[in-house]
Design a protein around this motif. Structure first.
Motif, mmCIF file in Angstrom:
data_model
loop_
_atom_site.group_PDB
_atom_site.id
_atom_site.type_symbol
_atom_site.label_atom_id
_atom_site.label_comp_id
_atom_site.label_asym_id
_atom_site.label_seq_id
_atom_site.Cartn_x
_atom_site.Cartn_y
_atom_site.Cartn_z
ATOM 1 N N GLU A 1 -50.676 17.767 -1.829
ATOM 2 C CA GLU A 1 -49.785 18.732 -2.484
ATOM 3 C C GLU A 1 -48.307 18.326 -2.356
ATOM 4 O O GLU A 1 -47.446 18.895 -3.018
ATOM 5 N N LEU A 2 -48.022 17.327 -1.489
ATOM 6 C CA LEU A 2 -46.629 16.857 -1.358
ATOM 7 C C LEU A 2 -46.410 15.524 -2.090
ATOM 8 O O LEU A 2 -45.336 14.921 -1.981
ATOM 9 N N LEU B 1 -43.210 14.584 -3.998
ATOM 10 C CA LEU B 1 -41.902 14.779 -3.357
ATOM 11 C C LEU B 1 -41.265 13.416 -3.064
ATOM 12 O O LEU B 1 -41.916 12.544 -2.483
ATOM 13 N N PRO C 1 -40.051 18.850 3.994
ATOM 14 C CA PRO C 1 -39.922 19.393 2.640
ATOM 15 C C PRO C 1 -38.994 20.603 2.550
ATOM 16 O O PRO C 1 -38.387 20.845 1.507
ATOM 17 N N LEU D 1 -37.913 20.685 -5.101
ATOM 18 C CA LEU D 1 -39.250 21.217 -4.810
ATOM 19 C C LEU D 1 -39.957 21.593 -6.115
ATOM 20 O O LEU D 1 -41.133 21.265 -6.316
ATOM 21 N N ILE E 1 -43.915 21.992 -5.869
ATOM 22 C CA ILE E 1 -44.168 22.599 -4.550
ATOM 23 C C ILE E 1 -43.514 23.973 -4.474
ATOM 24 O O ILE E 1 -42.325 24.115 -4.780
ATOM 25 N N LEU F 1 -42.944 26.399 -1.466
ATOM 26 C CA LEU F 1 -43.139 26.566 -0.012
ATOM 27 C C LEU F 1 -43.622 27.981 0.293
ATOM 28 O O LEU F 1 -43.116 28.949 -0.267
ATOM 29 N N THR G 1 -47.914 26.743 -2.060
ATOM 30 C CA THR G 1 -48.718 25.517 -2.186
ATOM 31 C C THR G 1 -48.701 24.721 -0.891
ATOM 32 O O THR G 1 -49.588 23.914 -0.628
ATOM 33 N N TYR G 2 -47.665 24.896 -0.087
ATOM 34 C CA TYR G 2 -47.581 24.218 1.220
ATOM 35 C C TYR G 2 -46.821 25.149 2.170
ATOM 36 O O TYR G 2 -45.836 25.769 1.769
#
Ligand code: FAD
Length: 485
Positions: A427-428, A431, A439, A447, A452, A454, A457-458
Motif C-alpha cells: 500500500e506504500l 510513495l 509516510p 500522500l 495513501i 493515513l 489505507t495505512y
C-alpha cells in the motif's frame, strides 16, 4: 535378551544421513538399524514446535523417510513422551543399543539423561554424539573454567582451538530391521495446518530436506559469499545463506558448512572478508547454544536479573498491531509481514522489530519471543531466546538497553531505495523514496498522489518515536536506580 546385531537411531534435530555421527556409528557396528522419530509434544510444554516449525517438520520427515527408504530403512514414527516411547520400543525390539545426537535445552537434556538411565537398567547401551555443533559447550571454557558470556573472546577461543572436525560421510550401507515395527502415518500427526491455507507462502519460499539444504549451501557459496560482508545487513537484497531452518532441523550440520567454506576458500584464493564474516555468524550460533546450555532458564528469565523488575506494559492492541505489521512504521511492518508470509525475516529487521516491541511499545520480550517461536520456520531454542535477550538488553553480551533503534534511520540506511518496504507493504508502493520510511512526514498532496490515506489505507504511527524513546529510557532508569538503591 537383546540382539547385538540390532540398534535404534533416534533422530531429533539431525534429520539427515550425511555427517550424522549417531547413524554412522550404528551402521558401522550393527547389522540392522531401526530409524526412529518420536513426536514428543508433552515434554516441551509451551516450547513444543509452533505452526511454521510443524509445517517444516512434516516435510523434513517426509524427505528423510524417502532418503532412508532408498536404503531400505523405513523411518518409524511414534508419538508420545520420549521417556516412555524410546525405552518401550527398545525393549520390544530387543535392540542392543540406542544412539542419538545431543540436544542442549533443559527438558531435552533431562529426558535424555533419564532415558539413558532406564536403558542402562535393562542392559541396553545408550550412546550420544555431537551432531549439532562445531564443538560441545563444555569444550570451550574461559581460563577460569567458566562458560563464556562475551562473544569476542568466545570467537577467539574457537579460532585458537583449530579447525573443527571434518564431517562424516553418509554411510555407504545401512540395513533396516528384517521385520520393522509398525509406524504412525505422518499424515495423521496433523502437523500441516487445517483450514485456511496459510502455508502457501512457506511452500513458495522453501523446500525442506537434506538435498535442498545442500543446494542452498552451494548456491550461497557460488553466488553470494563474496559480497556477504558488504550486503548481509541489506534486507532488500538476498545476500545471506537462508540456511537457518535447515540448520535448526539438522538437515545440514555446521561441520559440513564450515568445511565447504574452507574448500571454497582454497579454490578462490584463501580467506576473504565474506567467508570470515560468515564463519563468525556460525560461531554466533555456537555461542547461543553455549548460553542455552549454561543458562537453561533463558527462554523465560532474563540473564540480567535486574530486568525481573522491569515495568513492562500489557497492551493487547499494541501487540496485535505489531504481530500483524500495522504499527505505522514501514520497516517494522515489512518485517512482520515477511515473517507471516514466508516464516523468515532478515536478521537486521529482526533486530529492528524486536527493539520496537521491547523499547517503543514497552512490551515484554517474552511476548515477541513466543510470536517468533510460532511463526518462524527457523524457530530455534538457542538462537531465538538468546537473540531476544540480546535485543532487550538483558542477555549475556547484550546490546545495552539504552541503545534504541530508530526505525526511520534503520530503514534509510539498510533499505535505501525502499524496495524492501515496497515489496512487503504494497500500500506504500507509490510513495517516493524520500518518505517511504516515514509516510506521515509527506505532504497531503504527496500522500494523495501515492494513493495513501493515513489512518485508512495505512496506519498512523502507533507511538511517537521521540516520546516512546523517552518513556523507554525512563523505565530503564527506574530499574537501574532500583539496582543501585
Ligand atoms: P546467515 O547470515 O546466512 O548466517 C548463517 C547462519 O549463522 C544462520 O543460518 C544461523 O544459524 C547463524 N546465525 C546468523 N546470525 C545469527 C545470530 N545473530 N545469532 C545466532 N546465530 C546466527 N536465528 C535462528 O536460527 N532461529 C531463531 O529463532 C532466531 N531468532 C532470532 C530472533 C531475533 C530477535 C533476532 C534478532 C535474531 C534471531 N535469529 C534467529 C538470528 C538470525 O536472525 C538468523 O539466524 C538469520 O537471520 C538466519 O538467516 P540466514 O540463515 O540467511 O543467516
Amino acid at each position: 535378551m537383546t540382539d547385538s546385531s540390532r540398534a535404534i537411531v533416534w533422530f531429533r534435530h539431525d534429520l539427515r544421513l550425511s555427517d550424522n555421527p549417531a547413524l554412522a556409528h550404528a551402521a558401522r557396528h550393527h547389522d540392522q538399524v531401526l530409524a526412529l522419530y518420536c513426536l514428543d509434544e508433552e515434554s516441551a510444554g509451551a516450547w513444543t514446535p509452533g505452526g511454521a516449525s510443524r509445517w517444516w517438520l512434516h516435510h523434513s520427515l517426509a524427505a528423510l523417510a524417502a532418503t532412508l527408504d532408498e536404503k531400505g530403512v523405513p523411518l518409524v514414527l511414534r508419538r508420545g513422551p520420549a521417556e516412555r516411547v524410546v525405552p518401550e520400543l527398545a525393549e520390544q525390539e530387543a535392540v542392543a543399543a540406542v544412539y542419538w545426537n545431543r540436544r542442549y535445552y533443559a527438558w531435552g537434556v533431562a529426558a535424555d539423561k533419564a532415558i539413558k538411565r532406564m536403558l542402562g537398567e535393562t542392559g541396553i547401551t545408550a550412546e550420544s554424539f555431537n551432531g549439532t555443533l562445531l564443538r560441545e559447550p563444555w569444550e570451550t571454557r574461559t581460563g577460569h573454567g567458566a562458560p563464556y558470556r562475551v562473544y569476542t573472546p568466545f570467537w577467539r577461543a574457537y579460532q585458537a582451538a583449530g579447525t573443527p572436525a571434518e564431517p562424516q560421510r553418509r554411510p555407504a550401507r545401512v540395513t533396516g530391521l528384517v521385520r520393522p515395527p509398525a509406524s504412525d502415518r505422518l499424515a495423521d500427526w496433523g502437523l500441516l495446518p487445517t483450514g485456511p491455507d496459510w502455508a502457501g507462502g512457506l511452500r513458495a519460499a522453501w523446500t525442506p530436506g537434506e538435498d535442498a539444504a545442500r543446494r542452498r549451501l552451494h548456491a550461497f557459496l557460488d553466488d553470494r559469499i563474496g559480497t556477504y560482508a558488504r550486503d548481509r545487513n541489506r534486507p532488500d537484497i538476498d545476500a545471506t545463506s537462508f540456511l537457518s531452518p535447515h540448520l535448526h532441523f539438522g538437515e545440514i550440520g555446521p561441520r559440513q558448512i564450515w568445511h565447504a567454506v574452507l574448500a571454497h576458500e582454497q579454490a578462490h584464493g584463501g580467506r576473504s572478508k565474506g567467508s570470515e564474516t560468515f564463519l563468525k555468524e556460525l560461531v554466533w550460533r555456537e555461542f547461543s547454544h553455549n548460553l542455552l546450555f549454561y543458562f537453561p532458564g533463558i527462554f523465560e528469565a532474563p540473564i540480567d536479573r535486574r530486568f525481573e523488575d522491569f515495568p513492562w506494559r500489557q497492551d493487547a492492541d499494541a501487540l496485535k498491531a505489531w504481530q500483524r505489521g500495522r504499527t505505522g512504521y514501514p520497516v517494522v511492518d515489512a518485517g512482520m509481514r515477511q515473517l507471516w508470509e514466508t516464516g523468515w525475516m532478515h536478521n537486521r529487521v529482526r533486530m529492528v522489530v524486536a527493539s520496537f516491541l521491547v523499547k517503543h511499545l514497552l512490551l515484554p520480550w517474552q511476548r515477541g519471543e513466543a510470536w517468533f517461536w510460532d511463526t518462524l520456520v527457523d524457530a530455534d531454542h538457542a538462537n531465538n531466546a538468546s537473540s531476544w535477550q540480546w535485543v532487550a538488553g538483558c542477555g549475556a553480551d547484550a546490546a545495552p538497553f539504552f541503545r534504541i533503534f530508530n526505525p526511520m534511520t534503520q530503514g534509510e540506511k539498510f533499505d535505501p531505495d525502499g524496495a524492501y518496504v515496497r515489496k512487503w507493504v504494497p500500500e506504500l508502493k507509490e510513495l517516493p523514496t524520500k518518505w517511504i520510511h516515514a509516510p506521515w512526514t509527506a505532504t497531503p498532496q504527496t500522500l494523495e498522489e501515492a494513493g495513501i490515506r493515513l489512518g485508512e489505507t495505512y496506519p498512523h504511527p502507533i507511538v511517537d518515536h521521540a516520546a516512546a524513546r523517552a518513556r523507554a529510557l525512563d523505565a530503564f532508569d527506574r530499574i537501574k536506580r532500583g539496582a543501585s538503591g
